[in-house]
Design a protein around this motif. Sequence first.
Motif, PDB file in Angstrom:
ATOM      1  N   THR B 134      65.906 -44.426  45.661  1.00 41.47           N
ATOM      2  CA  THR B 134      64.996 -45.262  46.443  1.00 41.47           C
ATOM      3  C   THR B 134      64.617 -46.489  45.648  1.00 41.47           C
ATOM      4  O   THR B 134      64.594 -46.483  44.432  1.00 41.47           O
ATOM      5  CB  THR B 134      63.708 -44.505  46.826  1.00 41.47           C
ATOM      6  OG1 THR B 134      63.040 -44.140  45.627  1.00 41.47           O
ATOM      7  CG2 THR B 134      64.005 -43.280  47.638  1.00 41.47           C
ATOM      8  N   VAL B 138      58.258 -46.844  47.255  1.00 40.78           N
ATOM      9  CA  VAL B 138      58.271 -45.396  47.416  1.00 40.78           C
ATOM     10  C   VAL B 138      57.535 -44.754  46.261  1.00 40.78           C
ATOM     11  O   VAL B 138      57.760 -45.078  45.104  1.00 40.78           O
ATOM     12  CB  VAL B 138      59.724 -44.885  47.468  1.00 40.78           C
ATOM     13  CG1 VAL B 138      59.757 -43.373  47.391  1.00 40.78           C
ATOM     14  CG2 VAL B 138      60.383 -45.368  48.743  1.00 40.78           C
ATOM     15  N   LEU B 142      60.121 -35.743  47.916  1.00 40.79           N
ATOM     16  CA  LEU B 142      60.114 -34.285  47.841  1.00 40.79           C
ATOM     17  C   LEU B 142      61.464 -33.803  48.331  1.00 40.79           C
ATOM     18  O   LEU B 142      61.927 -34.217  49.385  1.00 40.79           O
ATOM     19  CB  LEU B 142      59.033 -33.685  48.745  1.00 40.79           C
ATOM     20  CG  LEU B 142      57.618 -34.234  48.634  1.00 40.79           C
ATOM     21  CD1 LEU B 142      56.720 -33.539  49.646  1.00 40.79           C
ATOM     22  CD2 LEU B 142      57.096 -34.026  47.234  1.00 40.79           C
ATOM     23  N   GLN B 143      62.085 -32.947  47.547  1.00 41.68           N
ATOM     24  CA  GLN B 143      63.351 -32.390  48.007  1.00 41.68           C
ATOM     25  C   GLN B 143      63.113 -30.971  48.473  1.00 41.68           C
ATOM     26  O   GLN B 143      62.669 -30.132  47.691  1.00 41.68           O
ATOM     27  CB  GLN B 143      64.370 -32.418  46.870  1.00 41.68           C
ATOM     28  CG  GLN B 143      65.734 -31.920  47.285  1.00 41.68           C
ATOM     29  CD  GLN B 143      66.307 -32.754  48.425  1.00 41.68           C
ATOM     30  OE1 GLN B 143      66.445 -33.964  48.298  1.00 41.68           O
ATOM     31  NE2 GLN B 143      66.623 -32.131  49.531  1.00 41.68           N
ATOM     32  N   PRO B 148      65.272 -34.202  52.361  1.00 43.77           N
ATOM     33  CA  PRO B 148      64.300 -34.946  51.572  1.00 43.77           C
ATOM     34  C   PRO B 148      63.122 -35.464  52.406  1.00 43.77           C
ATOM     35  O   PRO B 148      63.245 -35.736  53.590  1.00 43.77           O
ATOM     36  CB  PRO B 148      65.119 -36.132  51.046  1.00 43.77           C
ATOM     37  CG  PRO B 148      66.184 -36.325  52.062  1.00 43.77           C
ATOM     38  CD  PRO B 148      66.492 -34.975  52.630  1.00 43.77           C
ATOM     39  N   VAL B 149      61.980 -35.598  51.744  1.00 42.58           N
ATOM     40  CA  VAL B 149      60.800 -36.223  52.340  1.00 42.58           C
ATOM     41  C   VAL B 149      60.431 -37.387  51.428  1.00 42.58           C
ATOM     42  O   VAL B 149      60.192 -37.191  50.234  1.00 42.58           O
ATOM     43  CB  VAL B 149      59.629 -35.235  52.441  1.00 42.58           C
ATOM     44  CG1 VAL B 149      58.415 -35.919  53.070  1.00 42.58           C
ATOM     45  CG2 VAL B 149      60.031 -34.008  53.244  1.00 42.58           C
ATOM     46  N   VAL B 150      60.414 -38.596  51.986  1.00 45.04           N
ATOM     47  CA  VAL B 150      60.137 -39.783  51.186  1.00 45.04           C
ATOM     48  C   VAL B 150      58.780 -40.343  51.592  1.00 45.04           C
ATOM     49  O   VAL B 150      58.533 -40.604  52.771  1.00 45.04           O
ATOM     50  CB  VAL B 150      61.233 -40.863  51.407  1.00 45.04           C
ATOM     51  CG1 VAL B 150      60.944 -42.087  50.547  1.00 45.04           C
ATOM     52  CG2 VAL B 150      62.607 -40.303  51.091  1.00 45.04           C
ATOM     53  N   LEU B 151      57.921 -40.504  50.607  1.00 41.45           N
ATOM     54  CA  LEU B 151      56.569 -41.005  50.878  1.00 41.45           C
ATOM     55  C   LEU B 151      56.402 -42.393  50.288  1.00 41.45           C
ATOM     56  O   LEU B 151      56.880 -42.675  49.186  1.00 41.45           O
ATOM     57  CB  LEU B 151      55.537 -40.054  50.270  1.00 41.45           C
ATOM     58  CG  LEU B 151      55.581 -38.630  50.824  1.00 41.45           C
ATOM     59  CD1 LEU B 151      54.670 -37.724  50.030  1.00 41.45           C
ATOM     60  CD2 LEU B 151      55.202 -38.622  52.300  1.00 41.45           C
ATOM     61  N   LEU B 152      55.720 -43.244  51.028  1.00 40.44           N
ATOM     62  CA  LEU B 152      55.484 -44.607  50.566  1.00 40.44           C
ATOM     63  C   LEU B 152      54.207 -44.670  49.747  1.00 40.44           C
ATOM     64  O   LEU B 152      53.346 -43.791  49.828  1.00 40.44           O
ATOM     65  CB  LEU B 152      55.331 -45.544  51.767  1.00 40.44           C
ATOM     66  CG  LEU B 152      56.539 -45.713  52.671  1.00 40.44           C
ATOM     67  CD1 LEU B 152      56.178 -46.646  53.810  1.00 40.44           C
ATOM     68  CD2 LEU B 152      57.730 -46.247  51.912  1.00 40.44           C
TER      69      LEU B 152
END
Lengths: 203, 158, 146
Positions: B134, B138, B142-143, B148-152
Motif C-alpha cells: 500500500t 493507509v 489486517l490480513q 485483507p482489510v485495509v484501513l485509512l
Amino acid sequence: MEADDLALVTKAQAGDPAAFRALVVRYQRKVYAVALGIVKDSDLAWDVAQEAFVRVHGHLGAFEGKSSFSTWLFRIATHLSIDAVRRERVSQKEDVDEVRESDLTGGGEGILATTLGDDPAENLLRREMAEKIQDALQTLPEKHRTILVLREVEGLSYEELAERLGIHKGTVMSRLFHARKKMQAALRGYAERSARDDEESAP
Amino acid sequence: MKDCVRYAPMLGAREGELTEEEQHALDLHLQGCAGCRATAAELAALDGLVGESLMARANARDFAPFVDEVMARVGAPGLAPARGRRGFLGWFRTHPRAALASLVPFVAAVALVVYVRLERGGESGPMASLEIATEGEVTMVLQTSDGPVVLLDDGEHS
Amino acid sequence: MIRTLFAATLCTFLALVAALPTAAHAEVPVRVRVIKGSRQGPAKVDPRLEDLRRQLSPLAYVRWEQVSEHRMDLERGRTQFVELPDGDSAALTLQERHGDTVTFEVALTSRNTQSRLTVQKGQRIVHQVTGEKKGEALFLTVNAWP
C-alpha cells in the motif's frame, strides 16, 4: 459503471482538477506501456508518459472530441516516444518495409504452431517469458517496435496504424510482418541458447 | 514463393481488416500453401505477447507518485493534501475496542509480507498466494483468512 | 540425442509463448460493494454482509450496512471506477491473474492512496475508502468470481 471519458474531459476543461486526475489514473499504465515499448528505458518511458499527460492538459481547451480522448492521448504519447528515441539514436540502419522471398525462409519449421495446448504458463515461467519478450522487443528497430506496440497495447487496426504512422495500409501490413518475424527470430535465439545451456549442464 | 511474398503480410489481419477480395485470395492461397499455413500459425502464437508483456511491466511498477507528479507539473497539486501519518499507534488510540482483536492479525500480516518477499526472492519459490503493498494514507492492513482489510488514516476530511 | 533435447526444449519454450496470449484478454467477474460502518447505534450487521463478518468484526465499527452493490468484469490493466456516495470515486484495476489468484489495485484518487492486494478465489478485500466522519466511514469490498 465506468465514468465516461468525455464527461471527465468536459469537467477538466472547466478547470476541475479531480476530473483530470481521474483521466490520468485511468490511462497512466497503458500510456507508460506504450512509451516503454518504444523507448525501451523505463525511466525515460515514465518521463515520456508524464509529458504526454502534461501536453494533453495544456491543450485541453483545443480538444473538440472529434476523435476519442484516448486516441488523442495515445497519439501524443506515440509521437513523444518516437521523438525521444530519435533524439537518443546515434545511428541505425534503415530497414525496408517490402517483403522479399528471403524474408519467408528460416523462420518457422512449424514448431510454434504445433504446441498449442492448455494454459501451462503460470507463475515463474510466465514471468520469465515476459522478460524474454521484453528483451526480444528491444532488439527490434524503432519502427518495428513502434508498430508492434501500437498494434498490441493500443489495439489499433491497419487503418488506424496507417493514420497514426502516416504510411499506407500496405506498408502497415508488411512492416508488421517484418516486426513479427523478427520477434519470432529473437525468441528462437533465446530458445536455442536455453537448449545449449541445458545440454552443457547435463551430466 | 512469389505468391507467398504477396500474401505473407496479410497473415496477421484481424477480422474485417482485409477487403473481401484480399480475404478470398488469401484463403485460396492458404488452401494450397503449407508454408504460409505454418507461418500463419506461428504468427498467431505470438499475437498479443508484446502487449501482455508490456502491460505486465506497467502493472508491476508502483504508480503511486505518477499522478501527483503530473498534477504538480500542470499546476494542480492540491487535491491530495500531504498528511502526516499517525502510524498504527494512533489508530490503536482511537480504536480501542479493535486494538486487542487486531493485534494478532496485524502481526500475522507483517510475518506474511516478509514471508512473501523472501519466497519471491528464491529462484524456484511458488508465487505468493497473498501479497499486500500500500502507498499513501493507509494506517494498517489486517490480513485475515478471508482476505485483507485495509484501513485509512482516520483523520477528519472535509 | 542433442537434436532431440533441443527440439524438446524448444517445444516447451514455444508452448509457453503460444499459450500466453489466451490470458491477455481474460476478464475476471467481480462483485463490488460499498458499505458503511458506524460506531454508534446497536451492533448490527446487514444480512447481505454476513460473508464479511469475520473481516469486519475486529474493527471498531459496530453497525454495518450495505450502501450499493455493483457487478463488473475487470480486464487486465483497464481501470473501472466505483462511484462513492460523497461524489468521489475509487479506481479498481485488475493487475494480474494466475489461476485462482488475482491481484487488484484499489486507488483513491482524491486521497493519494493506492493498494495492491492479492487474493485467492473465495477471499474478499475490505478497503476503507473515506476517512471517518461523525463516527462513520465507507468501505469498499471486492470479491472475484462471486
